[in-house]
Motif scaffolding. Structure first.
Motif, PDB file in Angstrom:
ATOM      1  N   THR A  45      20.782  65.384-100.563  1.00 16.33           N
ATOM      2  CA  THR A  45      20.679  66.854-100.169  1.00 16.33           C
ATOM      3  C   THR A  45      19.571  66.804 -98.950  1.00 16.33           C
ATOM      4  N   SER A  46      19.799  67.902 -98.282  1.00 13.97           N
ATOM      5  CA  SER A  46      18.753  68.460 -97.165  1.00 13.97           C
ATOM      6  C   SER A  46      17.206  68.228 -97.679  1.00 13.97           C
ATOM      7  N   ALA A  47      16.444  68.008 -96.848  1.00  8.95           N
ATOM      8  CA  ALA A  47      15.085  67.905 -97.143  1.00  8.95           C
ATOM      9  C   ALA A  47      14.724  69.486 -97.403  1.00  8.95           C
ATOM     10  N   GLY A  48      15.032  70.466 -96.695  1.00  4.72           N
ATOM     11  CA  GLY A  48      14.685  71.892 -96.855  1.00  4.72           C
ATOM     12  C   GLY A  48      15.299  72.416 -98.213  1.00  4.72           C
ATOM     13  N   PHE A  49      16.541  72.675 -98.413  1.00  3.28           N
ATOM     14  CA  PHE A  49      17.378  72.973 -99.494  1.00  3.28           C
ATOM     15  C   PHE A  49      16.829  71.942-100.835  1.00  3.28           C
ATOM     16  N   LEU A  98      15.770  89.640 -74.695  1.00  2.00           N
ATOM     17  CA  LEU A  98      15.295  88.464 -75.349  1.00  2.00           C
ATOM     18  C   LEU A  98      14.632  87.601 -74.165  1.00  2.00           C
ATOM     19  N   ALA A  99      15.365  87.609 -73.038  1.00  2.00           N
ATOM     20  CA  ALA A  99      14.957  87.064 -72.106  1.00  2.00           C
ATOM     21  C   ALA A  99      13.148  87.072 -71.717  1.00  2.00           C
ATOM     22  N   GLN A 100      12.720  88.109 -72.255  1.00  2.00           N
ATOM     23  CA  GLN A 100      11.250  88.201 -71.753  1.00  2.00           C
ATOM     24  C   GLN A 100      10.250  87.871 -72.890  1.00  2.00           C
ATOM     25  N   HIS A 101      11.187  87.207 -73.819  1.00  4.30           N
ATOM     26  CA  HIS A 101      10.239  86.914 -75.264  1.00  4.30           C
ATOM     27  C   HIS A 101      10.377  85.392 -75.300  1.00  4.30           C
ATOM     28  N   ARG A 102       9.431  84.958 -76.155  1.00  2.54           N
ATOM     29  CA  ARG A 102       9.294  83.644 -76.395  1.00  2.54           C
ATOM     30  C   ARG A 102      10.140  82.998 -77.625  1.00  2.54           C
ATOM     31  N   LEU A 103      11.190  82.530 -77.326  1.00 10.02           N
ATOM     32  CA  LEU A 103      12.101  82.049 -78.395  1.00 10.02           C
ATOM     33  C   LEU A 103      11.979  80.889 -78.931  1.00 10.02           C
ATOM     34  N   LEU A 104      12.254  80.621 -80.225  1.00 11.44           N
ATOM     35  CA  LEU A 104      12.028  79.629 -81.291  1.00 11.44           C
ATOM     36  C   LEU A 104      13.515  79.041 -81.517  1.00 11.44           C
ATOM     37  N   THR A 105      13.939  77.846 -81.047  1.00  7.87           N
ATOM     38  CA  THR A 105      15.439  77.710 -81.627  1.00  7.87           C
ATOM     39  C   THR A 105      15.309  76.175 -82.236  1.00  7.87           C
ATOM     40  N   ARG A 106      16.485  75.959 -82.759  1.00 12.38           N
ATOM     41  CA  ARG A 106      16.700  74.668 -83.675  1.00 12.38           C
ATOM     42  C   ARG A 106      17.584  73.612 -83.148  1.00 12.38           C
ATOM     43  N   ARG A 107      17.180  72.472 -83.239  1.00 11.99           N
ATOM     44  CA  ARG A 107      17.990  71.565 -82.826  1.00 11.99           C
ATOM     45  C   ARG A 107      18.465  70.591 -83.815  1.00 11.99           C
ATOM     46  N   PHE A 108      19.737  70.318 -83.911  1.00 15.35           N
ATOM     47  CA  PHE A 108      20.328  69.581 -85.069  1.00 15.35           C
ATOM     48  C   PHE A 108      20.203  68.060 -84.633  1.00 15.35           C
ATOM     49  N   LEU A 109      20.507  67.257 -85.980  1.00 15.28           N
ATOM     50  CA  LEU A 109      20.428  65.827 -85.604  1.00 15.28           C
ATOM     51  C   LEU A 109      20.885  65.201 -84.721  1.00 15.28           C
ATOM     52  N   GLY A 110      22.385  65.706 -84.406  1.00 11.91           N
ATOM     53  CA  GLY A 110      23.156  65.063 -83.234  1.00 11.91           C
ATOM     54  C   GLY A 110      22.638  65.448 -81.989  1.00 11.91           C
ATOM     55  N   GLY A 111      21.587  66.624 -81.922  1.00 14.77           N
ATOM     56  CA  GLY A 111      21.094  66.855 -80.536  1.00 14.77           C
ATOM     57  C   GLY A 111      21.746  67.946 -80.069  1.00 14.77           C
ATOM     58  N   ASP A 142      18.505  64.467 -94.414  1.00 19.80           N
ATOM     59  CA  ASP A 142      19.325  65.525 -93.496  1.00 19.80           C
ATOM     60  C   ASP A 142      20.800  65.077 -92.902  1.00 19.80           C
ATOM     61  N   ARG A 143      20.883  63.532 -93.115  1.00 16.47           N
ATOM     62  CA  ARG A 143      21.891  63.233 -92.728  1.00 16.47           C
ATOM     63  C   ARG A 143      23.355  63.352 -93.612  1.00 16.47           C
ATOM     64  N   VAL A 144      24.266  63.176 -92.885  1.00 18.18           N
ATOM     65  CA  VAL A 144      25.571  63.536 -93.725  1.00 18.18           C
ATOM     66  C   VAL A 144      25.863  61.922 -94.230  1.00 18.18           C
ATOM     67  N   MET A 151       9.969  76.893 -77.791  1.00 15.64           N
ATOM     68  CA  MET A 151       9.756  75.808 -78.716  1.00 15.64           C
ATOM     69  C   MET A 151      11.163  75.499 -79.241  1.00 15.64           C
ATOM     70  N   THR A 152      11.411  74.120 -79.426  1.00 17.02           N
ATOM     71  CA  THR A 152      12.754  73.550 -80.110  1.00 17.02           C
ATOM     72  C   THR A 152      12.472  72.784 -81.157  1.00 17.02           C
ATOM     73  N   LEU A 153      12.734  72.985 -82.474  1.00 12.23           N
ATOM     74  CA  LEU A 153      12.332  72.092 -83.523  1.00 12.23           C
ATOM     75  C   LEU A 153      13.644  71.619 -84.158  1.00 12.23           C
ATOM     76  N   SER A 154      13.519  70.547 -84.965  1.00 17.29           N
ATOM     77  CA  SER A 154      14.696  70.126 -85.788  1.00 17.29           C
ATOM     78  C   SER A 154      14.530  70.563 -87.307  1.00 17.29           C
ATOM     79  N   SER A 155      13.551  71.128 -87.730  1.00 15.84           N
ATOM     80  CA  SER A 155      13.116  71.794 -89.128  1.00 15.84           C
ATOM     81  C   SER A 155      13.548  73.297 -89.129  1.00 15.84           C
ATOM     82  N   PRO A 156      14.337  73.644 -89.829  1.00  9.81           N
ATOM     83  CA  PRO A 156      14.504  75.199 -89.931  1.00  9.81           C
ATOM     84  C   PRO A 156      13.174  75.841 -90.818  1.00  9.81           C
ATOM     85  N   GLU A 157      12.567  75.045 -91.579  1.00  7.75           N
ATOM     86  CA  GLU A 157      11.286  75.398 -92.331  1.00  7.75           C
ATOM     87  C   GLU A 157      10.282  75.528 -91.381  1.00  7.75           C
TER      88      GLU A 157
END
Length: 317
Positions: free
Chosen positions: A101-105, A187-200, A132-134, A224-230
């Protein structure tokens, strides 16, 4: 080649293929290397194809051998499970169940229900990889996988656990400091926090236009770009910016007033499912069957996995 010879030959082939040599396969079977070689040669003559290319140092399966190995494993497993099924009629399910299973779930949803599984079936032993890998269930020896996203694999049975919804969320403190965006362009005027998946790949933010079309926001300038949704959820809670996260991650914080939702009428919730998967088998081992049934029952009772879209409006900024 009669039936008993065929079974011996198939066993020799499978063990030699798995072990990588006639000698190692012979040791696993408790017979001589010459007997393994003879059995495989007889099987190839009976089939009329070469299954292996041999060298002095290694074995390499031919294309036909690779296909035959997959089917042979299914047949041998069916024999094992037929025996296990008969035994299970007079005994409670026992044995080890391997899950991926994935770490978060795994931490948030799977781990809390495992004690109840062992309480109901004390003969089970549970082994879980939080990764988190398949994974390749068959090659790596897993019984069950819990996977999120768009997953298609015809060699696996798939049971839907829930449909995930993505939302845009931020803390009240952030919104007080930077304002509430009224439309996606702001949203262009805001600080956005995004997710990067394992494949990039960075998760795109999609929005619904009035004509029903889908537009995608460019998030390359995200703060900020993070790989962890948690961790994304934690950053939103801390006031770092606006994050796109799953409702199941945000639900307790929405109820507590620690997060607010943004652009509900614009934002596309995505089409992602959490799926419970296990290999196709002629017979399912009782230890796996009861684990699957228990987990599906437990996940169905988790409120955060089944929040209707209509219920989210109460938590909008």
């Amino acid at each position: 080649m009669d039936s008993s010879q065929r079974v011996r030959a198939i066993l020799s082939f499978v063990h030699a293929a798995d072990a990588g040599s006639f000698a190692a396969g012979a040791r696993a079977l408790g017979i001589s290397s010459a007997a393994v070689s003879k059995n495989i040669a007889g099987l190839e003559r009976a089939l009329g194809v070469r299954l292996m290319n041999r060298t002095t140092r290694s074995l390499k399966l031919t294309e036909e051998g690779d296909a035959f190995l997959r089917q042979a494993r299914v047949a041998l497993e069916a024999l094992d499970l037929a025996t296990e099924a008969v035994i299970s009629q007079r005994a409670t399910p026992t044995g080890r169940v391997r899950l991926s299973t994935s770490a978060g779930f795994g931490r948030a949803q799977l781990a809390p229900v495992l004690p109840g599984l062992l309480q109901r079936y004390p003969g089970l032993a549970i082994e879980v990889d939080f990764d988190d890998r398949v994974v390749d269930l068959i090659q790596e020896g897993y019984d069950i996988a819990l996977r999120g996203g768009h997953i298609a694999d015809s060699s696996l049975v798939s049971r839907t656990v829930c449909q995930f919804q993505l939302v845009l969320a931020a803390s009240p403190a952030y919104l007080e400091a930077f304002g509430v965006p009224a439309n996606p362009a702001e949203l262009a005027q805001h600080r956005l926090l995004t997710r990067r998946f394992l494949g990039g790949r960075v998760s795109p933010w999609n929005f619904m236009a009035a004509d029903g079309s889908i537009t995608t926001l460019n998030t390359e300038s995200a703060a900020m770009t993070l790989s962890s949704p948690e961790t994304l959820t934690q950053m939103a809670l801390s006031g770092a910016g606006i994050a796109e996260i799953g409702v199941h991650h945000a639900w307790q914080y929405l109820q507590g007033g620690e997060l607010r939702l943004l652009l509900l009428g614009w934002h596309h919730p995505g089409n992602f499912a959490m799926t419970l998967q296990y290999p196709h088998r002629a017979l399912m081992a009782p230890r796996v069957r009861v684990t699957v049934e228990y987990l599906l029952e437990a996940f169905a009772a988790m409120e955060e996995l089944h929040i209707p879209r209509s219920a989210l409006a109460a938590y909008a900024a």
